[in-house]
Structures are given as C-alpha cells and as structure tokens.
Design a protein around this motif. Structure first.
Motif, PDB file in Angstrom:
ATOM      1  N   ASP A 260      44.592  41.426  40.962  1.00  0.00           N
ATOM      2  CA  ASP A 260      44.433  42.644  40.157  1.00  0.00           C
ATOM      3  C   ASP A 260      42.955  42.999  39.988  1.00  0.00           C
ATOM      4  O   ASP A 260      42.570  44.169  40.080  1.00  0.00           O
ATOM      5  CB  ASP A 260      45.088  42.474  38.783  1.00  0.00           C
ATOM      6  CG  ASP A 260      46.607  42.430  38.842  1.00  0.00           C
ATOM      7  OD1 ASP A 260      47.178  42.800  39.892  1.00  0.00           O
ATOM      8  OD2 ASP A 260      47.213  42.012  37.831  1.00  0.00           O
ATOM      9  N   THR A 261      42.128  41.994  39.752  1.00  0.00           N
ATOM     10  CA  THR A 261      40.699  42.224  39.588  1.00  0.00           C
ATOM     11  C   THR A 261      40.092  42.764  40.865  1.00  0.00           C
ATOM     12  O   THR A 261      39.303  43.724  40.854  1.00  0.00           O
ATOM     13  CB  THR A 261      39.973  40.921  39.160  1.00  0.00           C
ATOM     14  OG1 THR A 261      40.526  40.488  37.912  1.00  0.00           O
ATOM     15  CG2 THR A 261      38.484  41.135  39.020  1.00  0.00           C
TER      16      THR A 261
ATOM     17  N   GLU B 256      38.075  47.760  44.258  1.00  0.00           N
ATOM     18  CA  GLU B 256      38.091  48.580  45.478  1.00  0.00           C
ATOM     19  C   GLU B 256      37.583  49.978  45.174  1.00  0.00           C
ATOM     20  O   GLU B 256      37.795  50.518  44.101  1.00  0.00           O
ATOM     21  CB  GLU B 256      39.511  48.653  46.038  1.00  0.00           C
ATOM     22  CG  GLU B 256      39.978  47.380  46.673  1.00  0.00           C
ATOM     23  CD  GLU B 256      41.373  47.512  47.288  1.00  0.00           C
ATOM     24  OE1 GLU B 256      41.967  48.592  47.208  1.00  0.00           O
ATOM     25  OE2 GLU B 256      41.838  46.520  47.835  1.00  0.00           O
ATOM     26  N   ARG B 257      36.894  50.549  46.155  1.00  0.00           N
ATOM     27  CA  ARG B 257      36.332  51.900  45.997  1.00  0.00           C
ATOM     28  C   ARG B 257      37.039  52.885  46.872  1.00  0.00           C
ATOM     29  O   ARG B 257      37.486  52.663  47.894  1.00  0.00           O
ATOM     30  CB  ARG B 257      34.840  51.872  46.312  1.00  0.00           C
ATOM     31  CG  ARG B 257      34.122  51.017  45.337  1.00  0.00           C
ATOM     32  CD  ARG B 257      32.659  50.970  45.695  1.00  0.00           C
ATOM     33  NE  ARG B 257      32.012  50.061  44.761  1.00  0.00           N
ATOM     34  CZ  ARG B 257      30.831  50.251  44.284  1.00  0.00           C
ATOM     35  NH1 ARG B 257      30.134  51.296  44.645  1.00  0.00           N
ATOM     36  NH2 ARG B 257      30.291  49.394  43.458  1.00  0.00           N
TER      37      ARG B 257
ATOM     38  N   GLN C 154      49.955  32.870  38.216  1.00  0.00           N
ATOM     39  CA  GLN C 154      49.428  33.888  37.305  1.00  0.00           C
ATOM     40  C   GLN C 154      47.943  34.124  37.564  1.00  0.00           C
ATOM     41  O   GLN C 154      47.475  35.251  37.568  1.00  0.00           O
ATOM     42  CB  GLN C 154      49.654  33.485  35.850  1.00  0.00           C
ATOM     43  CG  GLN C 154      49.214  34.541  34.853  1.00  0.00           C
ATOM     44  CD  GLN C 154      49.925  35.871  35.049  1.00  0.00           C
ATOM     45  OE1 GLN C 154      51.143  35.940  35.075  1.00  0.00           O
ATOM     46  NE2 GLN C 154      49.152  36.935  35.199  1.00  0.00           N
ATOM     47  N   LYS C 155      47.192  33.048  37.788  1.00  0.00           N
ATOM     48  CA  LYS C 155      45.762  33.189  38.070  1.00  0.00           C
ATOM     49  C   LYS C 155      45.539  33.963  39.368  1.00  0.00           C
ATOM     50  O   LYS C 155      44.637  34.803  39.450  1.00  0.00           O
ATOM     51  CB  LYS C 155      45.079  31.816  38.155  1.00  0.00           C
ATOM     52  CG  LYS C 155      45.074  31.054  36.857  1.00  0.00           C
ATOM     53  CD  LYS C 155      44.215  31.732  35.831  1.00  0.00           C
ATOM     54  CE  LYS C 155      44.183  30.922  34.550  1.00  0.00           C
ATOM     55  NZ  LYS C 155      43.496  31.615  33.475  1.00  0.00           N
ATOM     56  N   VAL C 156      46.348  33.690  40.391  1.00  0.00           N
ATOM     57  CA  VAL C 156      46.226  34.400  41.662  1.00  0.00           C
ATOM     58  C   VAL C 156      46.511  35.891  41.453  1.00  0.00           C
ATOM     59  O   VAL C 156      45.803  36.750  41.985  1.00  0.00           O
ATOM     60  CB  VAL C 156      47.154  33.796  42.739  1.00  0.00           C
ATOM     61  CG1 VAL C 156      47.262  34.699  43.965  1.00  0.00           C
ATOM     62  CG2 VAL C 156      46.665  32.410  43.132  1.00  0.00           C
ATOM     63  N   GLU C 157      47.549  36.182  40.659  1.00  0.00           N
ATOM     64  CA  GLU C 157      47.850  37.588  40.372  1.00  0.00           C
ATOM     65  C   GLU C 157      46.696  38.252  39.620  1.00  0.00           C
ATOM     66  O   GLU C 157      46.344  39.398  39.911  1.00  0.00           O
ATOM     67  CB  GLU C 157      49.134  37.700  39.551  1.00  0.00           C
ATOM     68  CG  GLU C 157      50.392  37.411  40.352  1.00  0.00           C
ATOM     69  CD  GLU C 157      51.655  37.458  39.499  1.00  0.00           C
ATOM     70  OE1 GLU C 157      51.630  38.076  38.406  1.00  0.00           O
ATOM     71  OE2 GLU C 157      52.660  36.880  39.931  1.00  0.00           O
TER      72      GLU C 157
END
Length: 82
Positions: A75-76, A81-82, A68-71
C-alpha cells in the motif's frame, strides 16, 4: 525443494526448568506432589503430543503478521507511485 521446519526438542536445561515449573504448579495449584522423573515424562508427553498445536498456532499467527506487513508495504509503495 525446501524442508519443513521442525520444532527442536528442549535442551536438558529447558527440560529441567519445565519440569520444575510443572512440579511447582502441581504442588501449589492442585496439591499434588510429583517427583522429577514423572514431571519430566509429562513435559516430554506435552512436547511430543501437544506442543505441536502451540507451535503451529505460533506459525499461523506469525504468518498473519507477515502478510499484514507485506500488504502495508505494498500500500505504501502504491501511494508513492507517480
């Protein structure tokens, strides 16, 4: 090739504490008087034959948290991303 982690055996102090707690439980909850040796033998049985179930559950629970932390991190990062 990596080795699978194996749970370590209880130290002598841990064994004595576990046996003491088990003796107290047996006396207070089940009205059973048991000596040091029988309770240590029961703790050894639990450690050897049942403990792996708790150990494996802990590993699965930890894996779920890490996934869950990796996901969350992915996501963060995606959000940055630009």
């Amino acid at each position: 090739m990596s080795k699978k982690a194996q749970p370590s055996a209880l130290t002598r102090d841990e064994m004595q504490e576990a046996a003491s707690r088990l003796r107290t439980y047996l006396r207070e909850e089940m009205d059973i008087e048991a000596g040091q040796l029988p309770t240590e033998m029961l703790v050894e049985f639990i450690e050897r034959d049942i403990g792996r179930l708790f150990y494996n559950r802990g590993l699965r629970d930890a894996e779920t948290v890490v996934r869950q932390k990796v996901e969350d991190i992915a996501d963060t990062l995606y959000g940055l991303e630009r």
